[in-house]
Design an enzyme around this catalytic site. Structure first.
Site, short mmCIF file in Angstrom:
data_model
loop_
_atom_site.label_atom_id
_atom_site.label_comp_id
_atom_site.label_asym_id
_atom_site.label_seq_id
_atom_site.Cartn_x
_atom_site.Cartn_y
_atom_site.Cartn_z
N GLY A 123 0.82 -1.21 0.00
CA GLY A 123 0.00 0.00 0.00
C GLY A 123 0.84 1.25 0.00
O GLY A 123 0.58 2.21 -0.75
N GLU A 124 1.91 1.27 0.81
CA GLU A 124 2.79 2.42 0.87
C GLU A 124 3.64 2.53 -0.41
O GLU A 124 3.99 3.63 -0.83
CB GLU A 124 3.70 2.32 2.10
CG GLU A 124 2.96 2.42 3.43
CD GLU A 124 2.12 1.19 3.73
OE1 GLU A 124 0.97 1.35 4.22
OE2 GLU A 124 2.59 0.06 3.46
N TYR A 125 3.95 1.39 -1.02
CA TYR A 125 4.66 1.40 -2.29
C TYR A 125 3.84 2.11 -3.37
O TYR A 125 4.38 2.88 -4.17
CB TYR A 125 4.96 -0.04 -2.71
CG TYR A 125 5.87 -0.20 -3.91
CD1 TYR A 125 6.88 0.71 -4.19
CD2 TYR A 125 5.71 -1.29 -4.76
CE1 TYR A 125 7.73 0.53 -5.28
CE2 TYR A 125 6.54 -1.48 -5.85
CZ TYR A 125 7.55 -0.57 -6.11
OH TYR A 125 8.37 -0.75 -7.19
#
Length: 415
Positions: free
Chosen positions: A60-62
């Site tokens: 998700g952060e990627y």
């Protein structure tokens, strides 16, 4: 607090080895970090140019990092990109499906002081970007030691986090180390102001950039389009059992729709179980043929979901009842209303509240709730208002990555 932190990470590898005797996933976590520094050395021997380091917790952060990576490369096409992951659930898919602008993917070593300094020394970044959270004291300390400018992007804070507690001085020092913090929203910026952290500004959530780009350049699936053949379609993303308990009755009540369902768990068992509970024919994508007469298609792979929302009249996004709501911005990027289960921790998913305020997100807590919301969205006027709200909200928030890079250039020019 600093002493306790260092003591914890000194003993953590031994603790994890013990847990590994019981939990195979812990062994996987440790084994993945073997020879980490050797792999870094080999990469740096092949690539000696300037490098920007992005650290993310998981997938998700990627996704939030990618628009900033792309904006950075537009400013300086010669700079290399290294991405580190904490979680195997992010690292492994990133290896299987490489991003064309990313030069190297690695795990982050555990936050021992010596390991962190060795990692930063080997990577030798000209700049570093941490995404949303997953901050590690010794890695930030190493960046300061080596004089590397570093930034926190798409940050989202909550009042119950350690930074804002009476004992939070140690954690606050991590925030103060950043050259600049870019928050997703105004409440996060306001929280920083309460502890006198002023090296910050509101840039917005870079996921809006990502979903906007995905919607504009969605993958083509002509065989799925042919199968749908103009019929109204619901796309269900990251469905858990709790979500399917609501969705199965909805399917039976709306047999005029076709359904594309991407489960959170891709093992055959839950899909087989759900198929047996339905009165209509279903098929998994791996066994599907375009001439199939099934009205339910289970997606049993990774990588398709974000583009499948192009076929949806309405989307349902799962995870709200469980560990965490999946990305509701993906369907909103296509300008369609999104339904999701009642979110347990709304402070972790502020977009769930904001989407409801905007009029394009709808939270449900029971099969009856879902039926009522669905029936309302079948009314043309209500549906049109929801789609307009989705389009307006996404378009108004596009540009976060450009705002980040503009400020970074002001502070520490990268070209």
């Amino acid at each position: 607090m600093k002493f306790l932190y260092r003591l914890f990470f000194w003993g953590l590898p031994t603790i994890l080895k013990g847990f590994g005797l019981i939990f195979p996933r812990v062994n996987r976590f440790l084994a993945a970090r073997k020879n980490l520094f050797l792999r870094l050395k080999e990469f740096r021997s092949r690539y000696s140019g300037k490098l920007a380091w992005f650290h993310v917790a998981s997938l998700g952060e990627y996704e939030q990092a990618k628009p900033v990576i792309e904006a950075l490369k537009k400013q300086n096409s010669e700079i290399g990109i290294l991405v580190s992951f904490f979680s195997p659930s992010g690292y492994e898919p990133a290896l299987k499906k490489p991003h064309p602008l990313v030069d190297f993917v690695t795990y982050l070593p555990l936050d021992r002081r010596s390991w962190a300094q060795e990692f930063v020394r080997l990577v030798n970044p000209s700049s570093a970007f941490f995404v949303k959270y997953d901050l590690w004291y010794h890695h930030l300390e190493a960046l300061r030691k080596f004089g590397v400018p570093h930034y926190l992007i798409s940050a989202s804070f909550r009042p119950n986090q350690p930074y804002f507690r009476w004992y939070g001085g140690f954690f606050k020092s991590m925030l103060e180390s950043f050259n600049w913090i870019f928050t997703q929203n105004q409440p996060s910026l306001d929280l920083l102001n309460t502890i006198a952290v002023t090296n910050a500004s509101r840039s917005g959530d870079t996921r809006f950039d990502r979903v906007w780009a995905t919607a504009k350049h969605a993958k083509s699936f002509p065989e799925i389009s042919h199968w749908i053949n103009g019929r109204p379609t619901v796309v269900v993303g990251s469905a858990w059992q709790e979500d399917m308990d609501l969705i199965l009755p909805l399917i039976e009540a709306h047999l005029d729709y076709v359904w594309i369902i991407a489960p959170h768990d891709l093992s055959p068992e839950p899909m087989d179980r759900w198929a047996k509970q339905l009165s209509v024919k279903s098929v998994t994508y791996s066994k599907w043929a375009p001439e199939s007469q099934a009205s339910i298609l289970f997606i049993d792979n990774i990588g398709m979901l974000s583009s499948l929302y192009q076929f949806a009249k309405i989307a349902y996004v799962g995870g709200g009842f469980g560990k965490g709501l999946h990305n509701i911005l993906e369907p909103l990027g296509f300008g369609i209303p999104v339904i999701f289960g009642k979110v347990k921790n709304v402070s972790k998913f502020p977009e769930s509240i904001q989407s409801q305020h905007q009029g394009c997100g709808f939270e449900v807590n029971s099969p009856e709730d879902l039926l009522n919301v669905f029936d309302r969205l079948e009314q043309a006027e209500i549906y049109q208002k929801a789609t307009f709200a989705a389009q307006e909200w996404v378009s108004a928030n596009v540009g976060a990555a450009d705002r980040v890079m503009q400020k970074v250039q002001e502070l520490t020019p990268l070209s």
